[in-house]
Design a protein around this motif. Structure first.
Motif, PDB file in Angstrom:
ATOM      1  N   TYR A 176      40.316 -87.186 100.834  1.00 21.74           N
ATOM      2  CA  TYR A 176      39.320 -86.258 100.297  1.00 21.74           C
ATOM      3  C   TYR A 176      38.757 -86.721  98.956  1.00 21.74           C
ATOM      4  N   THR A 177      39.578 -87.402  98.136  1.00 22.33           N
ATOM      5  CA  THR A 177      38.982 -87.942  96.900  1.00 22.33           C
ATOM      6  C   THR A 177      37.992 -89.047  97.239  1.00 22.33           C
ATOM      7  N   GLN A 178      38.301 -89.850  98.273  1.00 28.95           N
ATOM      8  CA  GLN A 178      37.357 -90.916  98.639  1.00 28.95           C
ATOM      9  C   GLN A 178      36.012 -90.348  99.093  1.00 28.95           C
ATOM     10  N   VAL A 179      36.045 -89.206  99.776  1.00 26.46           N
ATOM     11  CA  VAL A 179      34.786 -88.581 100.175  1.00 26.46           C
ATOM     12  C   VAL A 179      33.975 -88.208  98.926  1.00 26.46           C
ATOM     13  N   ALA A 180      34.658 -87.586  97.953  1.00 31.58           N
ATOM     14  CA  ALA A 180      33.969 -87.224  96.709  1.00 31.58           C
ATOM     15  C   ALA A 180      33.463 -88.475  95.996  1.00 31.58           C
ATOM     16  N   GLN A 181      34.307 -89.518  95.983  1.00 28.16           N
ATOM     17  CA  GLN A 181      33.923 -90.751  95.297  1.00 28.16           C
ATOM     18  C   GLN A 181      32.744 -91.423  95.983  1.00 28.16           C
ATOM     19  N   TYR A 182      32.679 -91.304  97.310  1.00 28.37           N
ATOM     20  CA  TYR A 182      31.529 -91.881  98.007  1.00 28.37           C
ATOM     21  C   TYR A 182      30.237 -91.214  97.546  1.00 28.37           C
ATOM     22  N   VAL A 183      30.271 -89.876  97.474  1.00 28.47           N
ATOM     23  CA  VAL A 183      29.061 -89.148  97.077  1.00 28.47           C
ATOM     24  C   VAL A 183      28.629 -89.570  95.671  1.00 28.47           C
ATOM     25  N   VAL A 184      29.618 -89.697  94.762  1.00 32.55           N
ATOM     26  CA  VAL A 184      29.288 -90.100  93.394  1.00 32.55           C
ATOM     27  C   VAL A 184      28.704 -91.510  93.378  1.00 32.55           C
ATOM     28  N   LEU A 185      29.343 -92.430  94.090  1.00 35.26           N
ATOM     29  CA  LEU A 185      28.906 -93.822  93.965  1.00 35.26           C
ATOM     30  C   LEU A 185      27.564 -94.074  94.654  1.00 35.26           C
ATOM     31  N   ILE A 186      27.312 -93.404  95.773  1.00 30.00           N
ATOM     32  CA  ILE A 186      26.053 -93.681  96.467  1.00 30.00           C
ATOM     33  C   ILE A 186      24.883 -93.055  95.704  1.00 30.00           C
ATOM     34  N   THR A 187      25.115 -91.886  95.076  1.00 34.70           N
ATOM     35  CA  THR A 187      24.056 -91.292  94.253  1.00 34.70           C
ATOM     36  C   THR A 187      23.761 -92.208  93.068  1.00 34.70           C
ATOM     37  N   ALA A 188      24.847 -92.669  92.440  1.00 34.19           N
ATOM     38  CA  ALA A 188      24.672 -93.526  91.265  1.00 34.19           C
ATOM     39  C   ALA A 188      23.947 -94.815  91.623  1.00 34.19           C
ATOM     40  N   TYR A 189      24.127 -95.290  92.833  1.00 31.02           N
ATOM     41  CA  TYR A 189      23.511 -96.564  93.226  1.00 31.02           C
ATOM     42  C   TYR A 189      22.062 -96.387  93.628  1.00 31.02           C
ATOM     43  N   THR A 190      21.772 -95.315  94.374  1.00 34.16           N
ATOM     44  CA  THR A 190      20.431 -95.207  94.948  1.00 34.16           C
ATOM     45  C   THR A 190      19.401 -94.600  93.989  1.00 34.16           C
ATOM     46  N   VAL A 191      19.832 -93.687  93.101  1.00 34.17           N
ATOM     47  CA  VAL A 191      18.841 -93.051  92.221  1.00 34.17           C
ATOM     48  C   VAL A 191      18.075 -94.080  91.363  1.00 34.17           C
ATOM     49  N   PRO A 192      18.792 -94.959  90.616  1.00 34.22           N
ATOM     50  CA  PRO A 192      18.029 -95.962  89.849  1.00 34.22           C
ATOM     51  C   PRO A 192      17.207 -96.874  90.760  1.00 34.22           C
ATOM     52  N   ALA A 193      17.749 -97.184  91.945  1.00 34.19           N
ATOM     53  CA  ALA A 193      17.037 -98.088  92.861  1.00 34.19           C
ATOM     54  C   ALA A 193      15.705 -97.486  93.293  1.00 34.19           C
ATOM     55  N   ILE A 194      15.694 -96.177  93.535  1.00 41.24           N
ATOM     56  CA  ILE A 194      14.450 -95.530  93.959  1.00 41.24           C
ATOM     57  C   ILE A 194      13.400 -95.624  92.851  1.00 41.24           C
ATOM     58  N   PHE A 195      13.821 -95.370  91.609  1.00 39.62           N
ATOM     59  CA  PHE A 195      12.869 -95.454  90.500  1.00 39.62           C
ATOM     60  C   PHE A 195      12.327 -96.870  90.329  1.00 39.62           C
ATOM     61  N   ILE A 196      13.222 -97.858  90.440  1.00 35.63           N
ATOM     62  CA  ILE A 196      12.774 -99.244  90.261  1.00 35.63           C
ATOM     63  C   ILE A 196      11.807 -99.639  91.366  1.00 35.63           C
ATOM     64  N   SER A 197      12.135 -99.234  92.587  1.00 36.34           N
ATOM     65  CA  SER A 197      11.271 -99.568  93.712  1.00 36.34           C
ATOM     66  C   SER A 197       9.894 -98.908  93.530  1.00 36.34           C
ATOM     67  N   LEU A 198       9.886 -97.673  93.046  1.00 40.11           N
ATOM     68  CA  LEU A 198       8.618 -96.987  92.776  1.00 40.11           C
ATOM     69  C   LEU A 198       7.806 -97.725  91.709  1.00 40.11           C
ATOM     70  N   ASN A 199       8.498 -98.107  90.634  1.00 45.64           N
ATOM     71  CA  ASN A 199       7.823 -98.828  89.548  1.00 45.64           C
ATOM     72  C   ASN A 199       7.173-100.107  90.027  1.00 45.64           C
ATOM     73  N   ILE A 200       7.920-100.892  90.802  1.00 48.33           N
ATOM     74  CA  ILE A 200       7.460-102.246  91.112  1.00 48.33           C
ATOM     75  C   ILE A 200       6.577-102.284  92.348  1.00 48.33           C
ATOM     76  N   THR A 201       6.947-101.506  93.391  1.00 51.12           N
ATOM     77  CA  THR A 201       6.189-101.619  94.640  1.00 51.12           C
ATOM     78  C   THR A 201       5.460-100.336  95.018  1.00 51.12           C
ATOM     79  N   GLY A 202       5.733 -99.229  94.319  1.00 46.86           N
ATOM     80  CA  GLY A 202       5.102 -97.972  94.676  1.00 46.86           C
ATOM     81  C   GLY A 202       5.723 -97.315  95.895  1.00 46.86           C
ATOM     82  N   ASN A 203       6.735 -97.969  96.486  1.00 49.27           N
ATOM     83  CA  ASN A 203       7.410 -97.394  97.653  1.00 49.27           C
ATOM     84  C   ASN A 203       8.746 -96.794  97.230  1.00 49.27           C
ATOM     85  N   PRO A 204       8.976 -95.494  97.506  1.00 47.62           N
ATOM     86  CA  PRO A 204      10.210 -94.863  97.026  1.00 47.62           C
ATOM     87  C   PRO A 204      11.461 -95.287  97.794  1.00 47.62           C
TER      88      PRO A 204
END
Lengths: 592, 86
Positions: A176-204
């Motif tokens: 159950y901690t791994q489930v919580a940790q997955y949610v934390v790590l995937i949010t942390a990884y994808t949120v900045p990626a979405i912004f960078i992708s928007l900045n550079i290519t305009g695709n979210p």
């Protein structure tokens, strides 16, 4: 809010969550401690497996590995995901049907040999301990960079958290901690990626952005990137520049190594039915792919971002390179950690970042432009960690990345520690030293083994052996060359007997370890290697990182040869193999 | 009462056949499309590069996911057909 306060708040909140889960999910029996009572839903297990599998290396280093090399490092992407196809159809369902607690237990029972079981325990412990060192140093480093405490204090805090939920809850708490940790790590990884992708290519959506046009120039991102880096003498991003045979074998080694890692396999013991083990492998890969499809996009975009930052004008023009005084804020921040460093070789106050190992280009740059060698070194690990600052994202995103890095390292460490402690308490204590131990006694033995494993991991994290960076080769080599073939032959052949399996495991293991040691030094001691670890000395261009696949072939060959020359396994073993192949009746196997 | 042995044998050989097909596709997209056959696919353009690059960094991962779900789905049907389900 102040950056530092925010980081403490976010990291503190995630830690409180993990501890809360530990209190709620206590393990009362060995069944709960080893396999969470086999009551985990396949989707839940898929998510836990994703966190279990994605380590500090996946979270922090992989995008950088792709970014600074390009296509040639695609092996990591294909290798670390392709193993799940092998798990789903060659191992996980049958081992779940077998219905016991550990990987060495299957090898011991199937090959009716305590010797084979002990070989498997040794392989498991060496592979898992080397792997856990990387996680513990990852915890320390993340603490040191984001929370301004020194690495050893960070390591103690991380170890204390893991101790709490792993010792109390065993597999149940860890799941159950791994489930919580997955949610934390995937949010942390994808949120900045979405912004960078928007900045550079305009695709979210970053994986789509990777193959889109840039906003500024309107040309495909990868075309632009190839052009920018080849202009500075680097190898093209999309081109193939390495030995093809080695790339194939490296990918294969990572695939079968992934499938053979015990801490991943035991996650599939936690689902109720054999069919769930198959679905669960699919869900695990879905959750893993969210990060693995984002990583190459983050890599390419961050590389382009960095190149355009330090080379704002035409290459070779007097004011084409960035003046050191005008460097951006994130550059200053990460300089303090030593992960970016600049030396002004030609005293012009500007940053020349180019490939000075490309001799023709280097000579031309020296003659035409007065450059005197590459002036900038960037540690590939900062790509993910510095991403939010490079993209000028709000402070809470930086805090989230810190929590994500810790989640990735802690979740993998906990899985590895469980694999180690159950091998000690179940395969050594219960099976060999004291077979009459009660369930309660074994549960205590498991908790004490876990404590011992955490202390060992903390010690090794504080005093990492010089070879820490090399251990990935060792862990994957051992899993690929010894554990995976033994498990697969145990399921798919009725003819392999105890002699064949033991001889196969030993020869695969020795072959692989010797090949690694002659290039990397015996026990990784510097200076004890027979040959330099460079391509011209490798046999057929096969690097020590790729040798696990060859070791697996050696294992298969020896096991078949020796088994053919010796007696076939007893009838009850052949019946065991028959029963493992059919899902019906796995419920009965739960209470053993 | 039932011919359990022949049924178990038929179930196992159907499983092996399915695994063989899954692994052929698994190898074709990764080792094939992503590495060995990349020069042959260089004419097919994807987002500024070629199909081989796409397979290596994206396509093979997507196909792996489809393969596992396909295998799980087909095996469930096989389990039921041969009375091996739970």
């Amino acid at each position: 809010m102040e950056q530092q306060t925010l980081i403490y708040l976010v990291v503190g909140a995630t830690f409180a969550l993990y501890v809360g889960i530990a209190v709620w999910a206590k393990a009362a029996t060995t069944g709960e401690f080893y396999t969470a009572g086999r009551g985990i839903h396949p989707v839940t297990n898929g998510m836990a497996t994703a966190a279990d599998w994605m380590s500090a290396a996946s979270f922090i280093s992989m995008a950088g590995l792709i970014a600074f090399v390009g296509y040639d490092n695609s092996s990591f992407l294909m290798g670390w995901t392709g193993g799940y196809v092998l798990l789903a159809c060659l191992l996980a369902p049958y081992l779940r049907k077998f219905g016991k607690y550990t990987v060495p237990e299957f090898i011991g029972d199937r090959f009716y040999s305590q010797g084979a079981r002990v070989i498997a325990v040794i392989c498991l412990i060496v592979a898992s301990v080397t792997y856990v060192i990387g996680q513990m140093t990852g915890v320390g480093v993340t603490f040191a960079r984001f929370l301004q405490v020194d690495a050893s204090t960070g390591l103690f805090i991380g170890a204390a958290i893991v101790f709490f939920y792993a010792v109390l809850g065993g597999m149940k708490g860890i799941t159950y901690t791994q489930v919580a940790q997955y949610v934390v790590l995937i949010t942390a990884y994808t949120v900045p990626a979405i912004f960078i992708s928007l900045n550079i290519t305009g695709n979210p959506i970053p994986p789509l952005g990777l193959f889109s046009n840039t906003v500024q120039e309107g040309v495909p991102l990868l075309v632009r990137l190839d052009q920018v880096i080849t202009d500075l003498g680097f190898n093209s991003y999309t081109g193939h520049h390495t030995n093809t045979l080695n790339m194939v074998l490296f990918t294969m080694s990572l695939m079968i190594g992934t499938a053979g890692l015990p801490h991943v396999i035991i996650r599939f013991f936690t689902v109720p039915k054999v069919a769930d083990a198959r679905w669960s492998a699919g869900w695990a890969l879905v959750f893993i792919a969210l990060l693995y499809l984002t990583a190459p996009a983050v890599g390419a975009m961050a590389r382009l971002n960095i190149m355009e930052t330090v080379q704002p004008g035409p290459v070779g023009a007097e004011d084409g390179s960035l003046a050191y005084e005008e460097r951006p804020d994130w550059f200053r921040t990460w300089e303090q950690t030593g992960l970016i460093s600049w030396t002004d070789r030609n005293d012009d106050g500007r940053i020349q970042f180019y490939n000075d190992r490309n001799e023709a280009f280097d000579q031309m740059a020296r003659e035409e432009w007065g450059w005197e060698g590459n002036e900038l070194t960037i540690n590939q690990d900062i790509l993910v960690l510095a991403n939010p600052e490079i993209a000028q994202l709000p402070n809470w995103v930086v805090a989230l990345v810190a929590a994500g890095g810790l989640a990735a390292a802690l979740s993998t460490a906990a899985g590895l520690l469980l694999a180690i402690s159950s091998a000690i308490s179940h395969d050594l204590i219960k099976s060999i030293i004291n077979p009459n131990i009660s369930d309660k006694g074994e549960l205590w033995a498991a908790r004490i083994s876990m404590t011992f494993a955490i202390v060992l991991a903390t010690y090794l994290g504080l005093n990492p052996p010089g070879f820490a960076a090399q251990t990935v080769a060792l862990a994957f080599g051992i899993a690929a060359a010894s554990i995976f073939p033994a498990l697969m032959m145990g399921i798919f052949s009725k003819r392999i007997n105890s002699w064949g399996a033991s001889a196969g495991m030993l020869s695969g293991l020795i072959f692989t370890v010797v090949y690694i040691f002659i290039y990397k030094g015996w026990l990784f001691l510097p200076g004890t290697n027979q040959f330099p670890d460079t391509e011209e000395f490798w046999v057929l261009g096969i690097s020590p990182l790729s040798i696990g696949a060859v070791g697996a072939i050696v294992n298969f060959g020896v096991a078949y040869g020796v088994s053919a020359l010796t007696k076939e396994p007893p009838v009850e073993i052949q019946e065991l193999v028959e029963s493992v192949r059919v899902p019906r009746g796995s419920g009965a196997a739960v209470d053993h | 009462m039932r011919q359990e042995n022949t049924d178990a044998a038929a179930y196992w050989s159907a499983n092996l056949k399915l695994i063989r097909n899954v692994l052929i596709v698994w190898a074709l997209v990764s080792f094939g499309g992503g590495i060995l056959f990349r020069p042959l696919l260089s004419g097919i353009e994807v987002g500024g590069t070629d199909l081989g690059f796409w397979f290596a960094q994206q396509g093979s991962i997507i196909v792996f996911i489809i393969l596992i779900f396909y295998y799980a789905f087909r095996m469930n049907a096989l389990d039921r057909k041969h009375g091996a389900d739970e």
